[in-house]
Design a protein around this motif. Structure first.
Motif, PDB file in Angstrom:
ATOM      1  N   ALA A   1      43.651  37.268  40.397  1.00  0.00           N
ATOM      2  CA  ALA A   1      43.347  38.563  41.011  1.00  0.00           C
ATOM      3  C   ALA A   1      44.602  39.182  41.620  1.00  0.00           C
ATOM      4  O   ALA A   1      44.842  40.388  41.489  1.00  0.00           O
ATOM      5  N   ARG A   2      45.405  38.365  42.271  1.00  0.00           N
ATOM      6  CA  ARG A   2      46.641  38.880  42.870  1.00  0.00           C
ATOM      7  C   ARG A   2      47.604  39.370  41.795  1.00  0.00           C
ATOM      8  O   ARG A   2      48.251  40.411  41.955  1.00  0.00           O
ATOM      9  N   ALA A   3      47.690  38.619  40.698  1.00  0.00           N
ATOM     10  CA  ALA A   3      48.575  39.025  39.602  1.00  0.00           C
ATOM     11  C   ALA A   3      48.092  40.333  38.976  1.00  0.00           C
ATOM     12  O   ALA A   3      48.895  41.223  38.660  1.00  0.00           O
ATOM     13  N   ALA A   4      46.775  40.455  38.801  1.00  0.00           N
ATOM     14  CA  ALA A   4      46.208  41.675  38.223  1.00  0.00           C
ATOM     15  C   ALA A   4      46.453  42.870  39.135  1.00  0.00           C
ATOM     16  O   ALA A   4      46.775  43.971  38.673  1.00  0.00           O
ATOM     17  N   GLN A   5      46.318  42.645  40.439  1.00  0.00           N
ATOM     18  CA  GLN A   5      46.544  43.731  41.391  1.00  0.00           C
ATOM     19  C   GLN A   5      48.011  44.147  41.402  1.00  0.00           C
ATOM     20  O   GLN A   5      48.334  45.334  41.497  1.00  0.00           O
ATOM     21  N   ALA A   6      48.904  43.165  41.276  1.00  0.00           N
ATOM     22  CA  ALA A   6      50.333  43.476  41.241  1.00  0.00           C
ATOM     23  C   ALA A   6      50.669  44.321  40.011  1.00  0.00           C
ATOM     24  O   ALA A   6      51.468  45.265  40.089  1.00  0.00           O
ATOM     25  N   LYS A   7      50.050  44.001  38.880  1.00  0.00           N
ATOM     26  CA  LYS A   7      50.280  44.784  37.665  1.00  0.00           C
ATOM     27  C   LYS A   7      49.758  46.203  37.832  1.00  0.00           C
ATOM     28  O   LYS A   7      50.376  47.165  37.375  1.00  0.00           O
ATOM     29  N   ARG A   8      48.616  46.317  38.500  1.00  0.00           N
ATOM     30  CA  ARG A   8      48.078  47.659  38.734  1.00  0.00           C
ATOM     31  C   ARG A   8      49.030  48.468  39.605  1.00  0.00           C
ATOM     32  O   ARG A   8      49.281  49.647  39.352  1.00  0.00           O
TER      33      ARG A   8
ATOM     34  N   ILE B   1      39.195  39.804  35.271  1.00  0.00           N
ATOM     35  CA  ILE B   1      39.590  40.184  36.624  1.00  0.00           C
ATOM     36  C   ILE B   1      40.552  41.369  36.563  1.00  0.00           C
ATOM     37  O   ILE B   1      41.576  41.324  35.885  1.00  0.00           O
ATOM     38  N   LYS B   2      40.210  42.435  37.280  1.00  0.00           N
ATOM     39  CA  LYS B   2      41.027  43.644  37.291  1.00  0.00           C
ATOM     40  C   LYS B   2      41.882  43.774  38.547  1.00  0.00           C
ATOM     41  O   LYS B   2      42.795  44.585  38.602  1.00  0.00           O
ATOM     42  N   GLY B   3      41.555  42.973  39.569  1.00  0.00           N
ATOM     43  CA  GLY B   3      42.320  43.042  40.803  1.00  0.00           C
ATOM     44  C   GLY B   3      41.449  42.711  41.995  1.00  0.00           C
ATOM     45  O   GLY B   3      40.366  42.132  41.850  1.00  0.00           O
ATOM     46  N   VAL B   4      41.921  43.073  43.173  1.00  0.00           N
ATOM     47  CA  VAL B   4      41.163  42.861  44.404  1.00  0.00           C
ATOM     48  C   VAL B   4      41.082  44.185  45.160  1.00  0.00           C
ATOM     49  O   VAL B   4      41.902  45.076  44.963  1.00  0.00           O
ATOM     50  N   THR B   5      40.079  44.293  46.013  1.00  0.00           N
ATOM     51  CA  THR B   5      39.912  45.519  46.788  1.00  0.00           C
ATOM     52  C   THR B   5      39.272  45.210  48.129  1.00  0.00           C
ATOM     53  O   THR B   5      38.474  44.272  48.246  1.00  0.00           O
TER      54      THR B   5
END
Length: 230
Positions: free
Chosen positions: A71-78, A8-12
């Motif tokens: 997904a939320r954690a990945a998006q926060a890191k991005r 998972i890289k994030g959400v969009t």
């Protein structure tokens, strides 16, 4: 133990159709990067799949809540990486083509522990800018973000008497409003026995770092802005 096929890289919200079941009108989708047999990312932004939460959970063998949290954690890191990239570009892009001495003064002034260690400022600045631009150009969970000096905006920074930043304000485009802002800022600076500085950066947070480092390369920082906005 089941090895996930995806990361998972994030959400969009740029993709609202599930790439698995075809469901449309989703508020957002989960960006999934394919993995190879060793669980390393196996592709680029063009290879990312966009699934709804339910289909992403099925693909990974997870619960929907775990998918959502991950997904939320990945998006926060991005977003953190983006913020760091904007800061690096705001700091170092203005001196990218400056003489080595000017570039070194800014880099070592911000990284004193690296002075006399064999680390070359010119090489490090080039790496920082390349990495930052690549970060902001990544389209995995959305369009590329601004990354050029031409994208910089002006910010008015008010310092307190102890040279700490008291406030950062975006400078408006309207001339009349700019004058009003400058007058109010000068008045506030006088009240707190501080000072006012106008800098250029990609966003307000980056402007704070530029303001603290401005004294290290003021002429080149201003020159880069003027050259990009003539």
């Amino acid at each position: 133990m089941r090895i996930p096929k995806w990361k998972i890289k994030g959400v969009t919200d740029d993709f609202t159709e599930c790439g698995c079941c075809g469901r449309r009108g989703l508020k957002r989708t989960v960006a999934l990067m394919p993995l190879d047999a060793d669980e390393n990312e196996d592709g680029t932004a063009e290879d990312v799949a966009y699934y709804g939460t339910s289909c992403a959970a099925t693909a990974l063998g997870w619960t929907q809540s775990k998918v959502t949290d991950t997904a939320r954690a990945a998006q926060a890191k991005r977003e953190q990486r983006d913020a760091y990239a904007r800061m690096m570009i705001s700091l170092y892009a203005p001196v990218e083509f400056a003489p080595v001495r000017e570039k070194a003064r800014l880099f070592y002034g911000r990284n004193r522990s690296l002075r006399d260690t064999g680390v070359k400022a010119t090489e490090e600045v080039a790496k920082l800018l390349a990495n930052a631009r690549a970060t902001l150009a990544d389209t995995t969970t959305g369009p590329a973000r601004p990354s050029r000096i031409e994208d910089f905006r002006r910010y008015l920074v008010i310092f307190s008497s102890d040279q700490q930043i008291h406030r950062v304000l975006h400078v408006p485009d309207d001339e009349g409003k700019r004058q009003e802002q400058a007058t109010a800022a000068a008045r506030r600076a006088k009240e707190i026995r501080g000072s006012v500085l106008v800098v250029a950066a990609l966003d307000g947070e980056a402007a704070r770092d530029v303001a603290y480092s401005h004294r290290l390369a003021p002429e080149w920082i201003e020159k880069a802005w003027q050259d990009a906005h003539v």
